[in-house]
Design a protein around this motif. Structure first.
Motif, PDB file in Angstrom:
ATOM      1  N   ARG A  60     -20.172 -15.569 -26.856  1.00 29.67           N
ATOM      2  CA  ARG A  60     -19.656 -15.166 -25.540  1.00 29.67           C
ATOM      3  C   ARG A  60     -18.181 -14.767 -25.635  1.00 29.67           C
ATOM      4  N   TYR A  61     -17.433 -15.480 -26.435  1.00 31.65           N
ATOM      5  CA  TYR A  61     -16.045 -15.109 -26.662  1.00 31.65           C
ATOM      6  C   TYR A  61     -15.954 -13.703 -27.246  1.00 31.65           C
ATOM      7  N   GLY A  62     -16.845 -13.390 -28.200  1.00 31.99           N
ATOM      8  CA  GLY A  62     -16.837 -12.073 -28.824  1.00 31.99           C
ATOM      9  C   GLY A  62     -17.240 -10.963 -27.874  1.00 31.99           C
ATOM     10  N   VAL A  63     -18.188 -11.243 -26.995  1.00 30.13           N
ATOM     11  CA  VAL A  63     -18.648 -10.234 -26.042  1.00 30.13           C
ATOM     12  C   VAL A  63     -17.623 -10.003 -24.939  1.00 30.13           C
ATOM     13  N   ASP A  64     -16.902 -11.031 -24.578  1.00 29.97           N
ATOM     14  CA  ASP A  64     -15.948 -10.949 -23.470  1.00 29.97           C
ATOM     15  C   ASP A  64     -14.569 -10.464 -23.887  1.00 29.97           C
ATOM     16  N   GLN A  65     -14.467  -9.824 -25.039  1.00 30.56           N
ATOM     17  CA  GLN A  65     -13.177  -9.321 -25.503  1.00 30.56           C
ATOM     18  C   GLN A  65     -12.607  -8.312 -24.504  1.00 30.56           C
ATOM     19  N   PRO A  66     -11.333  -8.451 -24.147  1.00 28.18           N
ATOM     20  CA  PRO A  66     -10.737  -7.523 -23.172  1.00 28.18           C
ATOM     21  C   PRO A  66     -10.474  -6.151 -23.790  1.00 28.18           C
ATOM     22  N   VAL A  67     -10.374  -5.151 -22.930  1.00 31.78           N
ATOM     23  CA  VAL A  67      -9.976  -3.818 -23.372  1.00 31.78           C
ATOM     24  C   VAL A  67      -8.547  -3.903 -23.908  1.00 31.78           C
ATOM     25  N   PRO A  68      -8.251  -3.299 -25.061  1.00 32.39           N
ATOM     26  CA  PRO A  68      -6.904  -3.413 -25.649  1.00 32.39           C
ATOM     27  C   PRO A  68      -5.818  -2.861 -24.731  1.00 32.39           C
ATOM     28  N   GLU A  69      -4.679  -3.550 -24.712  1.00 32.47           N
ATOM     29  CA  GLU A  69      -3.520  -3.065 -23.948  1.00 32.47           C
ATOM     30  C   GLU A  69      -2.811  -1.957 -24.724  1.00 32.47           C
ATOM     31  N   ARG A  70      -2.116  -1.113 -23.979  1.00 31.06           N
ATOM     32  CA  ARG A  70      -1.321  -0.046 -24.597  1.00 31.06           C
ATOM     33  C   ARG A  70       0.155  -0.434 -24.550  1.00 31.06           C
TER      34      ARG A  70
END
Length: 288
Positions: free
Chosen positions: A266-276
């Motif tokens: 679940r931690y792996g699936v819930d990865q946030p979109v990378p910040e710029r």
């Protein structure tokens, strides 16, 4: 039965008639796409001869000659020995010993091995059509009828951690299609193994992934279409679709195995979109 499968099975029966009188051959099995009902216009014919001991090269060469076969590939190719052409049609003729086959079955059903090569052998036995030595083959097939719960758990423990989207998100946003499609393909492959385990289905090789997924009852809705679309959409859209599919799959896993630890998945699936970071926050802080 469709035409592509039917005529290949007829050809297999004719070849089996020529093989079954050979001293030492205990059973003959049709495997591969013809046995699974997956044949198309590109499919060869897979035939397996099970011996009481491993035949030598001279015996294999003599059999190929009696069948009027020529080798499809040169000797430098690792498939040279088994890849034949008979009357212009490709035939893979495999020679295996009974003890070799039974050792693989023991590894899967007694030791709960997750080796995919061994599981492909089991799937070949399970779906295979015996043309000679039916009693022996049916005995093996009986072992494949009950998929061990411990085996499913081992596959889930091994492959659920591959549900990790951080690098997929990065590759989607860096215009790196080589990395993106490589990562996505690997995740889809792991997803396939997880769903096979959930459904008590053995590994038919990745070549038949979509055909086998179509047969599985426990899976996310419209799964095959969604997985194919990921290769046609923009990378960011495909990554979002992948996240949805993995989330739905985790829900299926947790419903069937509520005691299984899925925290890391679940931690792996819930990865946030990378910040710029177009400017350096560190640099701004230093200027102050």
């Amino acid at each position: 039965m469709d035409h592509q499968t039917e005529w290949r099975l007829d050809a297999a029966r004719n070849l089996a008639e020529k093989l079954k009188g050979k001293a030492g051959i205990r059973a003959i099995l049709v495997g591969g796409s013809a046995a699974r009902g997956y044949s198309d216009v590109y499919s060869d014919l897979e035939l397996i001869a099970y011996w009481d001991r491993q035949p030598n090269k001279e015996e294999k060469r003599a059999i190929a000659g009696e069948l009027g076969a020529v080798h499809r590939y040169p000797k430098i190719d690792h498939g040279h020995e088994s890849a034949l052409e008979i009357e212009g049609f490709p035939v893979d003729l495999w020679h295996k010993s009974v003890s070799e086959e039974e050792d693989i079955l023991d590894r899967v059903f007694d030791e709960f091995s997750t080796d995919l090569g061994a599981h492909n052998v089991v799937d070949t036995v399970r779906t295979g059509i015996p043309l000679y030595g039916e009693e022996l083959v049916r005995k093996w097939q009986e072992r494949t009828e009950q998929y061990p719960d411990e085996l499913a758990r081992r596959f889930l423990d091994e492959y659920l951690p591959h549900f990790h989207l951080r690098q997929l998100h990065f590759a989607a946003r860096r215009n790196n299609p080589a990395a993106f499609f490589n990562i996505m393909s690997n995740i889809q492959s792991s997803l396939f193994i997880v769903l096979l385990a959930l459904n008590g289905s053995y590994f038919p090789t990745y070549k038949w992934m979509f055909k086998r997924l179509h047969e599985l009852p426990v899976k996310p809705e419209n799964l095959e279409w969604r997985l194919r679309e990921m290769y046609r959409e923009s990378p960011t859209e495909a990554a979002a679709r992948m996240q949805e599919v993995l989330e739905e799959t985790l829900q299926l896993v947790e419903a069937q195995y509520p005691d299984l630890d899925t925290e890391f998945a679940r931690y792996g699936v819930d990865q946030p979109v990378p910040e710029r970071f177009s400017d350096s926050p560190l640099g701004r802080n230093q200027k102050r």
